[in-house]
Write an enzyme that holds these catalytic residues in place. Structure first.
Site, PDB file in Angstrom:
ATOM      1  N   ASP A 132     -63.400  71.744  94.033  1.00  0.00           N
ATOM      2  CA  ASP A 132     -64.545  72.452  94.609  1.00  0.00           C
ATOM      3  C   ASP A 132     -65.660  72.649  93.580  1.00  0.00           C
ATOM      4  O   ASP A 132     -66.736  73.142  93.935  1.00  0.00           O
ATOM      5  CB  ASP A 132     -64.115  73.807  95.200  1.00  0.00           C
ATOM      6  N   ASN A 133     -65.405  72.271  92.329  1.00  0.00           N
ATOM      7  CA  ASN A 133     -66.461  72.348  91.315  1.00  0.00           C
ATOM      8  C   ASN A 133     -66.934  70.963  90.889  1.00  0.00           C
ATOM      9  O   ASN A 133     -67.568  70.810  89.851  1.00  0.00           O
ATOM     10  CB  ASN A 133     -65.971  73.137  90.095  1.00  0.00           C
TER      11      ASN A 133
ATOM     12  N   ASP B  57     -66.647  90.197  95.586  1.00  0.00           N
ATOM     13  CA  ASP B  57     -67.714  91.117  95.964  1.00  0.00           C
ATOM     14  C   ASP B  57     -69.052  90.404  96.183  1.00  0.00           C
ATOM     15  O   ASP B  57     -70.059  91.044  96.473  1.00  0.00           O
ATOM     16  CB  ASP B  57     -67.875  92.209  94.890  1.00  0.00           C
TER      17      ASP B  57
HETATM   18  P1  AMP Z   1     -65.193  79.056  90.961  1.00  0.00           P
HETATM   19  O1  AMP Z   1     -63.952  78.244  90.717  1.00  0.00           O
HETATM   20  O2  AMP Z   1     -65.391  80.171  90.009  1.00  0.00           O
HETATM   21  O3  AMP Z   1     -66.396  78.177  91.018  1.00  0.00           O
HETATM   22  O4  AMP Z   1     -65.053  79.762  92.404  1.00  0.00           O
HETATM   23  C1  AMP Z   1     -63.995  79.592  93.296  1.00  0.00           C
HETATM   24  C2  AMP Z   1     -64.290  80.257  94.625  1.00  0.00           C
HETATM   25  O5  AMP Z   1     -64.353  81.669  94.464  1.00  0.00           O
HETATM   26  C3  AMP Z   1     -65.597  79.857  95.280  1.00  0.00           C
HETATM   27  O6  AMP Z   1     -65.391  79.824  96.657  1.00  0.00           O
HETATM   28  C4  AMP Z   1     -66.524  80.991  94.896  1.00  0.00           C
HETATM   29  O7  AMP Z   1     -67.589  81.143  95.797  1.00  0.00           O
HETATM   30  C5  AMP Z   1     -65.576  82.170  94.967  1.00  0.00           C
HETATM   31  N1  AMP Z   1     -66.010  83.318  94.140  1.00  0.00           N
HETATM   32  C6  AMP Z   1     -65.999  83.418  92.791  1.00  0.00           C
HETATM   33  N2  AMP Z   1     -66.431  84.629  92.400  1.00  0.00           N
HETATM   34  C7  AMP Z   1     -66.733  85.329  93.522  1.00  0.00           C
HETATM   35  C8  AMP Z   1     -67.232  86.642  93.790  1.00  0.00           C
HETATM   36  N3  AMP Z   1     -67.497  87.515  92.827  1.00  0.00           N
HETATM   37  N4  AMP Z   1     -67.416  86.994  95.087  1.00  0.00           N
HETATM   38  C9  AMP Z   1     -67.152  86.150  96.087  1.00  0.00           C
HETATM   39  N5  AMP Z   1     -66.674  84.901  95.896  1.00  0.00           N
HETATM   40  C10 AMP Z   1     -66.470  84.488  94.640  1.00  0.00           C
HETATM   41 MG    MG Z   2     -66.987  77.021  92.130  1.00  0.00          MG
END
Ligand code: AMP
Ligand code: MG
Length: 498
Positions: A252-253, A125
């Site tokens: 990606d982190n 979202d």
């Molecule tokens: P993360 O591993 O939590 O850093 O995120 C993995 C991917 O999910 C990244 O591309 C983030 O931008 C995406 N993401 C995480 N939470 C959301 C959210 N609530 N809405 C849109 N994209 C999200």
């Molecule tokens: Mg991330």
């Protein structure tokens, strides 16, 4: 001093790379915004006048309700490996960058995390909740206080609007800053799509903006990889030395600048467990404390693979082999570099002044086992150890040990080794207090701050931030934050939900 957010001298930075790298868009507004907390230290670091929090336009900008004409916000595209599996395209799904600023020769990108949907939101979202925003804000600034490279957090702003997670939660935005938010996944994105020209543009940009001293090297891309590997080894060593687990160490982190990036289900360990898993969703323990250095290595191999097409100037077999021959020896140095950094940090923590030898190494390895077997509180143990140095009979930690015989045996070897250093014990103790934090962002402290903030009282969030800015200093007014956690903290679980 720049009095408000809108008067900061924004420039384009990453935006200049163009549409293959990002999508321009406006943040989505959040109704009736309010301030939750601000890092006055960071405000100062970027040249902001602290009174910017009295400025309605600043609040509106940081909640997506206003965007000055001179700003062109954007979300960038990247890909990545998640939990060891190629995940394809990801990208800034909820982080929107406002632009770049420069202050005292330091560049900063300013990004709103939770500012609405982007073309990369997939099923998400585009929002963030107050709970995870407080955790990211507090941990970013706490890491900085600990001297650990990290993205920073300027402010949390929130709105009465709700966001649905397991239950409806308060919507919030963290304004975060870093010289760059470029990830390993940005490189993987262009490499995996065969977009080698864009891969080169991205890599040249990173060198020019962030590693300019490498530009004149005979093989700048190889040198870049080497630098990133060194920074990464040093970063994960620092994490291990404070008992920090990231929780979602996907490519990606991983920051190309060696910064701690994307705070999700992270945790500083209370009771030490070598195989501790901080992310409730990580059932296999891929990102367990004990695995983090190995995961960094795995992620660096993915980065090396992504850089291959531009290191091999043409794509003949010979050029590829030569590129691999350049990267392989660098990769093979990772374990040693990490070990060196880690042992040196631990040597400082134990009061050995950075000296690394067979005895100090053995003492460190045995201590890790002792702490694991006795579930000793990581932060408390190291902080109180300075007391034991001055007074070996002090029962403060002994009382917490389960296997007293092993504890006594280790302490006696430790004290004997300290004697060989011929440094006054009070000097050793005060040096130890410079590297062993008294205050750390314990899960239960973050949880208490979250609960209070969710009820409209942000004072604990603000006090914690203030305290964690100076984690090594005695701060009598915050003594309660240095206590061992209550028993309910044992059962706290953190998942990816944010
Ligand atoms: P993360 O591993 O939590 O850093 O995120 C993995 C991917 O999910 C990244 O591309 C983030 O931008 C995406 N993401 C995480 N939470 C959301 C959210 N609530 N809405 C849109 N994209 C999200
Ligand atoms: Mg991330």
């Amino acid at each position: 001093m720049y009095p408000t957010i809108s008067t900061l001298p924004f420039s384009k930075g990453f935006l200049e790379l163009g549409s293959d790298f990002l999508t321009t868009l406006d943040p989505s507004p959040l109704p009736h915004p309010n301030w939750v907390a601000v890092s006055h230290g960071l405000a100062q670091d970027i040249g902001l006048d602290s009174s910017f929090i009295q400025d309605q336009l600043s609040l509106d900008i940081l909640t997506g309700n206003a965007l000055p004409n001179h700003l062109q916000a954007f979300a960038s595209v990247y890909s990545g490996h998640q939990f060891g599996v190629w995940a394809g395209q990801l990208g800034d799904g909820r982080a929107i960058t406002l632009g770049q600023i420069k202050h005292q020769d330091q560049v900063w990108e300013m990004q709103l995390k939770g500012a609405g949907k982007t073309p990369y939101s997939r099923m998400g979202d585009g929002r963030a909740v107050l709970r995870s925003s407080i955790r990211e804000f507090l941990c970013s600034e706490a890491m900085h206080g600990l001297g650990i490279p990290t993205t920073r957090a300027l402010a949390i702003t929130a709105s009465p609007a709700t966001v649905l997670r397991e239950t409806p939660e308060t919507a919030a935005i963290v304004t975060r800053l870093a010289p760059s938010f470029i990830r390993f996944g940005h490189f993987e994105h262009f490499a995996s799509n065969g977009l080698h020209q864009q891969l080169k543009t991205l890599t040249d940009y990173v060198i020019q903006e962030h590693y300019p001293h490498l530009a004149a090297h005979p093989k700048p891309y190889v040198s870049l990889f080497e630098e990133v590997l060194k920074r990464s080894a040093s970063l994960v060593a620092k994490w291990q030395a404070v008992g920090f687990c990231h929780g979602v160490l996907n490519t990606d982190n991983m920051s190309i600048l060696g910064l701690t990036l994307d705070y999700g289900p992270f945790g500083f360990m209370d009771k030490f467990a070598f195989h501790h898993i901080c992310n409730h969703t990580d059932s296999q323990g891929r990102y367990a404390y004990s695995n983090q250095p190995q995961v960094f290595y795995w992620n660096l191999v993915r980065l090396a693979e992504a850089l291959l097409p531009i290191i091999a100037s043409d794509h003949t077999d010979e050029a590829m082999e030569a590129a691999i021959a350049d990267l392989q020896p660098i990769l093979s140095r990772f374990a040693h570099l990490y070990q060196q950094d880690y042992l040196q940090l631990m040597s400082h923590k134990l009061g050995f002044g950075g000296e690394v030898n067979e005895t100090s190494t053995q003492l460190i390895q045995d201590l890790v086992k002792l702490m694991d077997q006795n579930h000793l509180d990581f932060t408390y143990f190291f902080r109180k150890l300075a007391q034991i140095v001055v007074q070996p009979q002090d029962p403060i930690i002994r009382n917490l040990a389960i296997d007293i015989t092993s504890y006594d045996a280790w302490i006696s070897r430790y004290v004997k080794y300290l004697d060989t250093l011929h440094i006054p014990k009070d000097v050793i103790a005060s040096n130890m207090n410079l590297v062993n934090p008294k205050y750390i962002l314990r899960q239960h402290l973050a949880q208490m701050a979250i609960t209070q903030s969710q009820n409209g009282d942000h004072s604990l969030t603000q006090s914690l931030q203030k305290c964690l800015t100076r984690p090594f200093d005695e701060q009598p007014e915050f003594e309660e934050f240095a206590q061992l956690p209550p028993s309910w903290a044992d059962h706290l679980e953190v998942s990816c939900s944010s």
